[in-house]
Enzyme design. Structure first.
Site, PDB file in Angstrom:
ATOM      1  N   CYS A  81       0.812  -1.210   0.000  1.00  0.00           N
ATOM      2  CA  CYS A  81       0.000   0.000   0.000  1.00  0.00           C
ATOM      3  C   CYS A  81       0.847   1.262   0.000  1.00  0.00           C
ATOM      4  O   CYS A  81       2.021   1.229   0.360  1.00  0.00           O
ATOM      5  CB  CYS A  81      -0.852   0.063   1.274  1.00  0.00           C
ATOM      6  SG  CYS A  81      -1.998  -1.279   1.508  1.00  0.00           S
TER       7      CYS A  81
ATOM      8  N   CYS B 154      -2.952   4.952   2.595  1.00  0.00           N
ATOM      9  CA  CYS B 154      -4.064   3.995   2.496  1.00  0.00           C
ATOM     10  C   CYS B 154      -4.943   4.067   3.738  1.00  0.00           C
ATOM     11  O   CYS B 154      -4.454   4.097   4.867  1.00  0.00           O
ATOM     12  CB  CYS B 154      -3.537   2.566   2.315  1.00  0.00           C
ATOM     13  SG  CYS B 154      -4.871   1.399   1.953  1.00  0.00           S
TER      14      CYS B 154
ATOM     15  N   CYS C 183      -2.720  -3.078  -3.429  1.00  0.00           N
ATOM     16  CA  CYS C 183      -3.974  -2.868  -2.697  1.00  0.00           C
ATOM     17  C   CYS C 183      -5.063  -2.397  -3.647  1.00  0.00           C
ATOM     18  O   CYS C 183      -4.821  -1.564  -4.523  1.00  0.00           O
ATOM     19  CB  CYS C 183      -3.719  -1.821  -1.613  1.00  0.00           C
ATOM     20  SG  CYS C 183      -5.191  -1.254  -0.752  1.00  0.00           S
TER      21      CYS C 183
ATOM     22  N   CYS D 192      -6.122   1.596  -2.177  1.00  0.00           N
ATOM     23  CA  CYS D 192      -5.309   2.792  -2.431  1.00  0.00           C
ATOM     24  C   CYS D 192      -4.642   2.786  -3.805  1.00  0.00           C
ATOM     25  O   CYS D 192      -4.103   3.795  -4.231  1.00  0.00           O
ATOM     26  CB  CYS D 192      -4.268   2.976  -1.331  1.00  0.00           C
ATOM     27  SG  CYS D 192      -2.922   1.765  -1.327  1.00  0.00           S
TER      28      CYS D 192
END
Length: 185
Positions: free
Chosen positions: A34, A38, A65, A68
């Site tokens: 991430c 995030c 992810c 994000c």
């Protein structure tokens, strides 16, 4: 345990977007990487690895992810659902909710429900129940534990609910199924 500078850790916990170009963090328990900004729940510090960029995280086997979208990377639906399915296959016996799974895999419950059904042909809950029933049948045939214990072992929080679902699917109770040697009625 890898050392994480306090400045980086604070950026992760505070979801600080000013660090997005400084590093990427990956969570060992989920296999996801991430941006520091995030909005997913903060991981345990001991489960975090820091990388200079998304490419390095990906090289180590981490996936981007869904929430994000680090460096704009979007995981294909089939791959994301496959990873979730594999995780469910390992964790079917735990208390699982759509919201909990979506949070763990950095997506929304609505998005997870829609994509899972699109890829698997059934909802995550239907998949979990199908898997639990298949394992319960196997345990009824091979294991001498009580029906209540098997129900709990496969993740049902209520034995009467398990018995009701079992009877609906197999036409008899788990106890009757076992007595008849695994023959469906």
């Amino acid at each position: 345990m890898p050392h994480i500078p306090d400045e980086y850790w604070n950026a992760i916990v505070e979801c600080d977007p000013s660090f997005n170009d400084s590093f990427i963090y990956a969570v060992k328990t989920t296999g996801i990487y991430c941006k520091p900004s995030c909005k997913s729940r903060a991981p345990k510090r001991e489960n975090v690895n820091i990388f200079k960029n998304a490419y390095m995280a990906k090289e180590e086997g981490f996936r981007p992810c869904k929430r994000c979208k680090p460096v704009g990377a979007i995981l294909p639906a089939e791959e994301w659902v496959g990873q979730i399915r594999a995780w469910i296959d390992e964790n079917y016996h735990k208390h699982l909710t759509l919201e909990g799974i979506a949070e763990l895999f950095h997506g929304s419950p609505f998005h997870l429900q829609r994509l899972f059904k699109q890829v698997q042909g059934m909802s995550p809950n239907e998949y979990i129940q199908k898997l639990r029933m298949e394992i319960a049948v196997q345990l009824l045939e091979e294991d001498k534990r009580k029906v209540k214990d098997i129900s709990e072992a496969v993740g049902f929080q209520s034995t009467p609910y398990f018995i009701t679902l079992f009877k609906k699917k197999y036409g008899c109770t788990p106890a009757t199924y076992r007595k008849k040697g695994g023959e469906k009625q």
